[in-house]
Design an enzyme around this catalytic site. Sequence first.
Site, mmCIF file in Angstrom:
data_model
loop_
_atom_site.group_PDB
_atom_site.id
_atom_site.type_symbol
_atom_site.label_atom_id
_atom_site.label_comp_id
_atom_site.label_asym_id
_atom_site.label_seq_id
_atom_site.Cartn_x
_atom_site.Cartn_y
_atom_site.Cartn_z
ATOM 1 N N ASP A 1 4.364 -4.289 -5.559
ATOM 2 C CA ASP A 1 4.433 -5.378 -5.232
ATOM 3 C C ASP A 1 6.438 -5.647 -5.040
ATOM 4 O O ASP A 1 6.875 -5.423 -4.153
ATOM 5 C CB ASP A 1 3.814 -6.936 -5.980
ATOM 6 C CG ASP A 1 2.454 -7.362 -5.491
ATOM 7 O OD1 ASP A 1 2.375 -6.612 -4.527
ATOM 8 O OD2 ASP A 1 1.616 -7.988 -6.598
ATOM 9 N N GLU B 1 1.027 -1.074 0.231
ATOM 10 C CA GLU B 1 0.077 0.308 -0.426
ATOM 11 C C GLU B 1 0.981 0.848 0.549
ATOM 12 O O GLU B 1 0.489 2.440 -0.579
ATOM 13 C CB GLU B 1 -0.993 0.133 0.977
ATOM 14 C CG GLU B 1 -1.832 -1.435 1.310
ATOM 15 C CD GLU B 1 -3.274 -0.721 -0.217
ATOM 16 O OE1 GLU B 1 -3.477 0.068 -0.757
ATOM 17 O OE2 GLU B 1 -3.413 -2.079 -0.306
HETATM 18 ZN ZN LIG Z 1 -2.318 -2.307 -4.333
#
Ligand SMILES: [Zn+2]
Length: 410
Positions: free
Chosen positions: A356, A275
């Site tokens: 990621d 996030e």
């Molecule tokens: Zn995301």
Amino acid sequence: MNIIAIIILIALLFDFVLNRLADYLNLTMLRDDLPRDFEGVYDPDRYRKSQEYLKVNTRFGWVTASFDLIVLLVFWFGKGFPLLDEYLRAFNFGPIICGLMYMAALMLFKALISLPFSIYHTFVIEERFGFNQTTPTTYFLDLLKGLILAILLGTPLLAGVLSFFEYAGANAWWLCWIAVTLYMLGVQFIAPTWIMPLFNKFTPLEAGELKSAILSYADSIKFPIENVYVMDGSKRSSKSNAFFTGFGAHRRIVLFDTLIRRHTTGELIAVLAHEMGHYKKKHIIQSLAIGIIQMGFMLFLLSFFISYPGLFEAFYMPRESVYAGLLFFAMLYSPLDFFIGLFMQGLSRRNETEADRFAVKTTRDAQSMVDALKKLSVHNLSNLLPHPLYVFLHYSHPPVLQRIKTLLVG
Ligand SMILES: [Zn+2]
């Protein structure tokens, strides 16, 4: 039928057929054997359940999409738009109030006819697969709060847009653009403190191992945060999530209680690192900027079409009005919106991969992210093998197996 009506009708039918084709292809991908990455994580029974969940939801989507299309076509060709207009004009309220009532009546009608489907989805489908935690009281309170909020926030916005196009002549589109942008930013600014607490409880995360781990990770990537909040997501669903809201001093990290319950500290850090990656890589600003540009473009086009007689003829409207022009233009715009949407989804999938990668690079712990993704997929009964066309049309994130591969291979 004029050319505008033909364009809108073809767009509606094309959208319907394309989506049903993607649904069908998606179902043809189902296999009995579990993908290798998920061996030991998914037990065979639960894996079969996830496939059943996909089938049930696909069938449900079929029914709602067909129903929506039929209602729209019947309303359109049954001359529902001019009938409602005639009825409301008889009150002689003036163009702005009349426009607000016209839009409100249509939205309320749409909400009412989709209500039984929504109730069925929550209390029958989600219930059957063990996700639903909502009580009928919470469900109806949500509806009521949503309605009041829509009236409070939507009325000034719509009244503003209608007034600009009614009275500001050629300057309407850019005045409207500035006003709508400021309004939207304002709403986003107050959302974490004023709006979201109406629906959920946010409690600061108590001091302990998790909190210190989060703060020290945030510190390591120079991402100052004041506090981490826990949201009672379990009030509605057992599905879990984490997100950021607000800007600047109002920025807050929110973790669902359901997420905390099921994941290790390492996995939670991985999820938050992802996030924070969205912030660090400026994805939030990027999508905000694209949204604002897109809105300007749409309003600019709207200024050409809003008084184009063909637009009103297409819906059998004998009299022109700003509110009806706005509504019909939105339908004419939908094919363009479809392509913009595809582009945005593609961009989103790219950003997810980037977030990621950021998480893995900064936590130096790919395994925790992989474990978190696996657990989330198993718990949420995610489809492991979506068809590429379905992904292209609907996925904001890459399919989970692809994400795992990227995390492990780099
Ligand atoms: Zn995301």
